[in-house]
Scaffold this active site. Structure first.
Site, PDB file in Angstrom:
ATOM      1  N   ASP A  20       0.927  -1.187  -0.073  1.00 50.05           N
ATOM      2  CA  ASP A  20      -0.033  -0.004  -0.013  1.00 50.05           C
ATOM      3  C   ASP A  20       0.974   1.217  -0.040  1.00 50.05           C
ATOM      4  OD1 ASP A  20      -1.485   2.200   0.608  1.00 50.05           O
ATOM      5  OD2 ASP A  20      -2.884   0.990   1.967  1.00 50.05           O
ATOM      6  N   TYR A  46      -7.173  15.608  -7.307  1.00 48.63           N
ATOM      7  CA  TYR A  46      -6.352  14.867  -8.414  1.00 48.63           C
ATOM      8  C   TYR A  46      -5.381  15.985  -9.097  1.00 48.63           C
ATOM      9  CZ  TYR A  46      -5.792  11.382 -12.061  1.00 48.63           C
ATOM     10  OH  TYR A  46      -5.125  10.589 -12.850  1.00 48.63           O
ATOM     11  N   LYS A  72      -1.410  15.468  -9.258  1.00 47.29           N
ATOM     12  CA  LYS A  72      -0.543  15.499 -10.408  1.00 47.29           C
ATOM     13  C   LYS A  72       0.192  16.403 -10.875  1.00 47.29           C
ATOM     14  CE  LYS A  72      -2.328  11.369 -11.319  1.00 47.29           C
ATOM     15  NZ  LYS A  72      -1.423   9.987 -11.081  1.00 47.29           N
ATOM     16  N   THR A 100      -9.347   2.344 -19.146  1.00 47.71           N
ATOM     17  CA  THR A 100      -9.012   1.317 -18.161  1.00 47.71           C
ATOM     18  C   THR A 100      -9.935   1.347 -16.985  1.00 47.71           C
ATOM     19  OG1 THR A 100      -8.070   3.045 -16.361  1.00 47.71           O
ATOM     20  CG2 THR A 100      -6.540   2.229 -18.299  1.00 47.71           C
TER      21      THR A 100
HETATM   22  N1  LIG Z   1      -6.924   6.000 -17.006  1.00 44.65           N
HETATM   23  C1  LIG Z   1      -6.912   7.218 -17.159  1.00 44.65           C
HETATM   24  O1  LIG Z   1      -7.678   7.942 -18.119  1.00 44.65           O
HETATM   25  C2  LIG Z   1      -5.593   7.976 -16.641  1.00 44.65           C
HETATM   26  C3  LIG Z   1      -5.344   9.222 -16.950  1.00 44.65           C
HETATM   27  C4  LIG Z   1      -4.310   9.808 -16.574  1.00 44.65           C
HETATM   28  C5  LIG Z   1      -3.349   9.274 -15.681  1.00 44.65           C
HETATM   29  N2  LIG Z   1      -3.549   7.971 -15.253  1.00 44.65           N
HETATM   30  C6  LIG Z   1      -2.976   7.640 -14.203  1.00 44.65           C
HETATM   31  O2  LIG Z   1      -2.650   6.415 -14.430  1.00 44.65           O
HETATM   32  C7  LIG Z   1      -2.183   5.671 -13.193  1.00 44.65           C
HETATM   33  C8  LIG Z   1      -2.667   3.982 -13.490  1.00 44.65           C
HETATM   34  O3  LIG Z   1      -4.305   4.224 -13.544  1.00 44.65           O
HETATM   35  P1  LIG Z   1      -5.182   3.273 -14.405  1.00 44.65           P
HETATM   36  O4  LIG Z   1      -5.991   3.935 -15.327  1.00 44.65           O
HETATM   37  O5  LIG Z   1      -4.379   2.255 -14.853  1.00 44.65           O
HETATM   38  O6  LIG Z   1      -6.116   2.828 -13.169  1.00 44.65           O
HETATM   39  P2  LIG Z   1      -6.624   1.371 -12.492  1.00 44.65           P
HETATM   40  O7  LIG Z   1      -7.406   1.573 -11.497  1.00 44.65           O
HETATM   41  O8  LIG Z   1      -6.585   0.441 -13.649  1.00 44.65           O
HETATM   42  O9  LIG Z   1      -5.234   0.676 -11.799  1.00 44.65           O
HETATM   43  C9  LIG Z   1      -4.468   1.661 -10.625  1.00 44.65           C
HETATM   44  C10 LIG Z   1      -3.875   0.547  -9.723  1.00 44.65           C
HETATM   45  O10 LIG Z   1      -3.345   0.943  -8.520  1.00 44.65           O
HETATM   46  C11 LIG Z   1      -3.446   0.331  -7.495  1.00 44.65           C
HETATM   47  N3  LIG Z   1      -3.661   1.199  -6.268  1.00 44.65           N
HETATM   48  C12 LIG Z   1      -4.536   2.057  -5.844  1.00 44.65           C
HETATM   49  N4  LIG Z   1      -4.249   2.420  -4.797  1.00 44.65           N
HETATM   50  C13 LIG Z   1      -3.110   1.831  -4.494  1.00 44.65           C
HETATM   51  C14 LIG Z   1      -2.301   1.993  -3.049  1.00 44.65           C
HETATM   52  N5  LIG Z   1      -2.745   2.911  -1.926  1.00 44.65           N
HETATM   53  N6  LIG Z   1      -1.146   1.159  -3.081  1.00 44.65           N
HETATM   54  C15 LIG Z   1      -0.857   0.447  -4.076  1.00 44.65           C
HETATM   55  N7  LIG Z   1      -1.508   0.377  -5.107  1.00 44.65           N
HETATM   56  C16 LIG Z   1      -2.759   0.844  -5.342  1.00 44.65           C
HETATM   57  C17 LIG Z   1      -5.116  -0.248  -7.735  1.00 44.65           C
HETATM   58  O11 LIG Z   1      -5.058  -1.475  -7.054  1.00 44.65           O
HETATM   59  C18 LIG Z   1      -4.872  -0.450  -9.262  1.00 44.65           C
HETATM   60  O12 LIG Z   1      -4.400  -1.942  -9.517  1.00 44.65           O
HETATM   61  C19 LIG Z   1      -2.717   6.290 -12.000  1.00 44.65           C
HETATM   62  O13 LIG Z   1      -1.674   7.047 -11.642  1.00 44.65           O
HETATM   63  C20 LIG Z   1      -3.649   7.207 -12.834  1.00 44.65           C
HETATM   64  O14 LIG Z   1      -3.691   8.423 -12.082  1.00 44.65           O
HETATM   65  C21 LIG Z   1      -4.772   7.376 -15.546  1.00 44.65           C
END
Ligand SMILES: NC(=O)c1ccc[n+]([C@@H]2O[C@H](COP(=O)([O-])OP(=O)(O)OC[C@H]3O[C@@H](n4cnc5c(N)ncnc54)[C@H](O)[C@@H]3O)[C@@H](O)[C@H]2O)c1
Length: 250
Positions: free
Chosen positions: A63, A155, A159, A190
């Site tokens: 975590d 957020y 970021k 995602t």
């Molecule tokens: N999907 C989008 O549109 C998007 C856009 C810009 C940035 N992001 C960033 O990309 C990254 C991945 O996002 P995603 O879309 O793949 O989301 P996702 O929800 O598919 O994956 C996120 C992962 O982070 C893990 N996680 C959450 N809290 C946690 C913690 N406290 N400790 C350890 N693991 C933890 C979750 O269990 C999950 O497996 C994030 O940082 C997100 O902010 C996503």
């Protein structure tokens, strides 16, 4: 094989962008740790990928809000793989709330995971990489690290913090063999955004001149470049991978 022999750690590696990055790194010859919450799909995914990639994938529960767990995660990675060459600091959560209704605990929770979590993982990795004299860290930011958007105060704060902290870490690491960069994804298809209603999703699609959401593997490919030796003169950069979102309106 662009990452042959590299030892790479991906936080949030059980899902979405992280999982896709784990898969691409394995395909390119790296050994990879999926680091994610104990209750995530990480153990299951790692077992399956380990079987397909000659024993080069393992799961370490973490975590990122716990300094102790993060430090142990890096120590265990080094114990298992013999060192640490690359990190995708990718674990994160979303959060939507108008500012006037934002509760302290909700705001601070997002900061704790999306900003302080990135700091904790980077710090632990950098301590190891300084000992080695080499390493590459990629922090996952967002288009919302350089753009505002209503209802995302926590957020965007997190970021934006990641983008600028990346520059500072890059400067500190520059003469010690450690590169630090960030990636700014546009909206990516995602589980993070799967729960949004169709109307909202379409309005997000419309923000991208390319007229679609990104795919997780399109972010994974950017990570692959930044973490690899191909990016040997790239540090402190924020690579936007966003279908033209930040270029302007069409
Ligand atoms: N999907 C989008 O549109 C998007 C856009 C810009 C940035 N992001 C960033 O990309 C990254 C991945 O996002 P995603 O879309 O793949 O989301 P996702 O929800 O598919 O994956 C996120 C992962 O982070 C893990 N996680 C959450 N809290 C946690 C913690 N406290 N400790 C350890 N693991 C933890 C979750 O269990 C999950 O497996 C994030 O940082 C997100 O902010 C996503």
């Amino acid at each position: 094989m662009r990452l042959k022999g590299k030892r790479i750690l991906v936080t949030g590696g059980a899902s979405g962008i992280g999982l896709s990055s784990v898969e691409r790194c394995l395909e390119e010859g790296a050994s990879v740790v999926i680091a994610d919450l104990a209750g995530s799909e990480g153990a299951h995914e790692a077992k399956e990928l380990d079987g397909r990639h000659q024993g080069r994938c393992l799961f370490i529960p973490v975590d990122v809000t716990s300094t102790e767990e993060v430090d142990q995660m890096v120590a265990k990675t080094v114990e298992e793989l013999g060192g640490l060459d690359g990190v995708f600091n990718n674990a994160g959560i979303g959060g939507i709330c108008p500012v006037e209704d934002y509760a302290d605990e909700d705001f601070l929770r997002i900061i704790d995971i999306n900003l302080s979590g990135v700091f904790r993982v980077a710090r632990a990795a950098i301590r190891q990489m300084y000992k080695q004299g080499s390493g590459s860290i990629v922090n996952c930011a967002s288009i919302l690290g350089v753009f505002g958007q209503s209802n995302t105060a926590a957020y965007t704060a997190a970021k934006g913090g990641v983008v600028n902290m990346t520059r500072t870490l890059a400067i500190e690491g520059a003469k010690k063999g450690v590169r630090v960069n960030s990636i700014g994804p546009g909206y990516i298809d995602t589980p993070l955004i799967a729960g949004l209603d169709e109307e909202l999703k379409q309005s997000l699609i419309d923000l991208h001149p390319m007229g679609r959401l990104g795919k997780p593997e399109e972010i994974a490919n950017a990570f692959l470049f930044l973490v690899s030796d191909e990016a040997s003169f790239v540090t402190g950069a924020n690579l936007l991978v966003d279908g033209g979102f930040t270029a302007g309106k069409s």
